[in-house]
Design a protein around this motif. Structure first.
Motif, short mmCIF file in Angstrom:
data_model
loop_
_atom_site.label_atom_id
_atom_site.label_comp_id
_atom_site.label_asym_id
_atom_site.label_seq_id
_atom_site.Cartn_x
_atom_site.Cartn_y
_atom_site.Cartn_z
N LEU A 209 -15.04 -23.80 17.47
CA LEU A 209 -13.63 -23.46 17.23
C LEU A 209 -13.47 -22.08 16.60
N LEU A 210 -14.47 -21.64 15.84
CA LEU A 210 -14.37 -20.32 15.19
C LEU A 210 -14.27 -19.19 16.21
N PRO A 211 -15.17 -19.10 17.21
CA PRO A 211 -14.98 -18.03 18.21
C PRO A 211 -13.71 -18.21 19.03
N ALA A 212 -13.29 -19.45 19.24
CA ALA A 212 -12.04 -19.67 19.97
C ALA A 212 -10.84 -19.13 19.18
N LEU A 213 -10.84 -19.36 17.88
CA LEU A 213 -9.77 -18.81 17.04
C LEU A 213 -9.81 -17.29 17.00
N ALA A 214 -11.02 -16.74 16.94
CA ALA A 214 -11.16 -15.27 16.94
C ALA A 214 -10.64 -14.68 18.25
N ALA A 215 -10.94 -15.32 19.37
CA ALA A 215 -10.44 -14.84 20.67
C ALA A 215 -8.92 -14.95 20.75
N ALA A 216 -8.37 -16.05 20.24
CA ALA A 216 -6.92 -16.20 20.22
C ALA A 216 -6.26 -15.13 19.37
N TRP A 217 -6.90 -14.78 18.26
CA TRP A 217 -6.37 -13.74 17.39
C TRP A 217 -6.35 -12.38 18.12
N VAL A 218 -7.45 -12.05 18.80
CA VAL A 218 -7.52 -10.77 19.51
C VAL A 218 -6.46 -10.70 20.60
N LEU A 219 -6.23 -11.81 21.29
CA LEU A 219 -5.29 -11.80 22.41
C LEU A 219 -3.83 -11.88 21.97
N ARG A 220 -3.56 -12.45 20.83
CA ARG A 220 -2.17 -12.70 20.42
C ARG A 220 -1.58 -11.65 19.47
N VAL A 221 -2.36 -11.20 18.50
CA VAL A 221 -1.83 -10.36 17.43
C VAL A 221 -1.40 -8.99 17.97
N GLY A 222 -0.23 -8.55 17.52
CA GLY A 222 0.28 -7.25 17.94
C GLY A 222 1.75 -7.12 17.58
N VAL A 223 2.42 -6.21 18.29
CA VAL A 223 3.83 -5.92 18.04
C VAL A 223 4.53 -5.81 19.39
N ASP A 224 5.69 -6.45 19.49
CA ASP A 224 6.54 -6.32 20.66
C ASP A 224 7.76 -5.49 20.26
N VAL A 225 8.06 -4.48 21.08
CA VAL A 225 9.22 -3.62 20.82
C VAL A 225 10.14 -3.74 22.03
N GLY A 226 11.36 -4.16 21.77
CA GLY A 226 12.30 -4.35 22.87
C GLY A 226 13.73 -4.05 22.46
N LEU B 288 0.61 -17.36 14.12
CA LEU B 288 1.75 -18.24 13.87
C LEU B 288 3.02 -17.60 14.40
N PRO B 289 4.01 -18.39 14.74
CA PRO B 289 5.27 -17.81 15.23
C PRO B 289 5.93 -16.94 14.17
N GLY B 290 6.53 -15.86 14.61
CA GLY B 290 7.22 -14.96 13.70
C GLY B 290 8.66 -14.77 14.14
N SER B 291 9.33 -13.85 13.50
CA SER B 291 10.72 -13.59 13.85
C SER B 291 10.92 -12.12 14.18
N THR B 292 11.91 -11.86 14.99
CA THR B 292 12.25 -10.51 15.39
C THR B 292 13.08 -9.84 14.31
N VAL B 293 12.78 -8.58 14.04
CA VAL B 293 13.59 -7.78 13.13
C VAL B 293 14.57 -7.00 14.02
N PRO B 294 15.86 -7.37 14.00
CA PRO B 294 16.84 -6.67 14.86
C PRO B 294 16.96 -5.20 14.47
N TRP B 295 17.30 -4.38 15.45
CA TRP B 295 17.40 -2.94 15.21
C TRP B 295 18.43 -2.61 14.13
N ASP B 296 19.51 -3.37 14.05
CA ASP B 296 20.52 -3.04 13.04
C ASP B 296 20.06 -3.39 11.62
N GLU B 297 18.94 -4.13 11.48
CA GLU B 297 18.38 -4.43 10.16
C GLU B 297 17.22 -3.51 9.79
N VAL B 298 16.82 -2.63 10.70
CA VAL B 298 15.70 -1.72 10.43
C VAL B 298 16.22 -0.51 9.67
#
Length: 125
Positions: free
Chosen positions: A41-58, A68-78
């Motif tokens: 499970l340790l390498p599986a978690l490490a692979a999931a971390w590499v594939l999932r972690v990042g930033v979406d800009v839209g 873990l699930p996160g929340s979007t920071v709306p542009w008007d709050e930046v």
């Protein structure tokens, strides 16, 4: 900016190579004991971390992605961005709170500015 797709900033997939080596190193342990497959499970978690972690800009805002699930920071709050001690970036909200942007560093500011559609100023311009 209607109709603009969300851009993703992720860790390089080359980071999966050490995860594969780690998985190969755990195979003898996994085969040696009845509880060994749990170690896989340790390498599986490490692979999931590499594939999932990042930033979406839209068009809706900036979304930090972790395991873990996160929340979007709306542009008007930046309110802006802050560069931390280790060159990590934080989104500063108008309320004064900060949200860390995983994987993105200060060197990525020009790319982040380009993906934001002008909402974040380019520091190199």
């Amino acid at each position: 900016m209607a109709g603009v797709a969300t851009a993703r900033m992720r860790m390089s997939r080359v980071a999966l190579l050490p995860v594969l080596v780690f998985a190969a190193c755990t195979l003898p342990v996994a085969a040696a004991a009845w509880w060994g497959p749990v170690v896989l499970l340790l390498p599986a978690l490490a692979a999931a971390w590499v594939l999932r972690v990042g930033v979406d800009v839209g068009p809706a805002g900036i979304t930090p992605r972790t395991l873990l699930p996160g929340s979007t920071v709306p542009w008007d709050e930046v309110a802006g961005l802050r560069v931390g001690e280790g060159q990590e970036l934080y989104v500063v909200r108008t309320a004064g709170t900060e949200t860390k942007l995983p994987v993105v560093r200060a060197r990525d500011l020009p790319r982040l500015a380009a993906l934001s559609g002008g909402r974040i100023p380019d520091p190199t311009a």
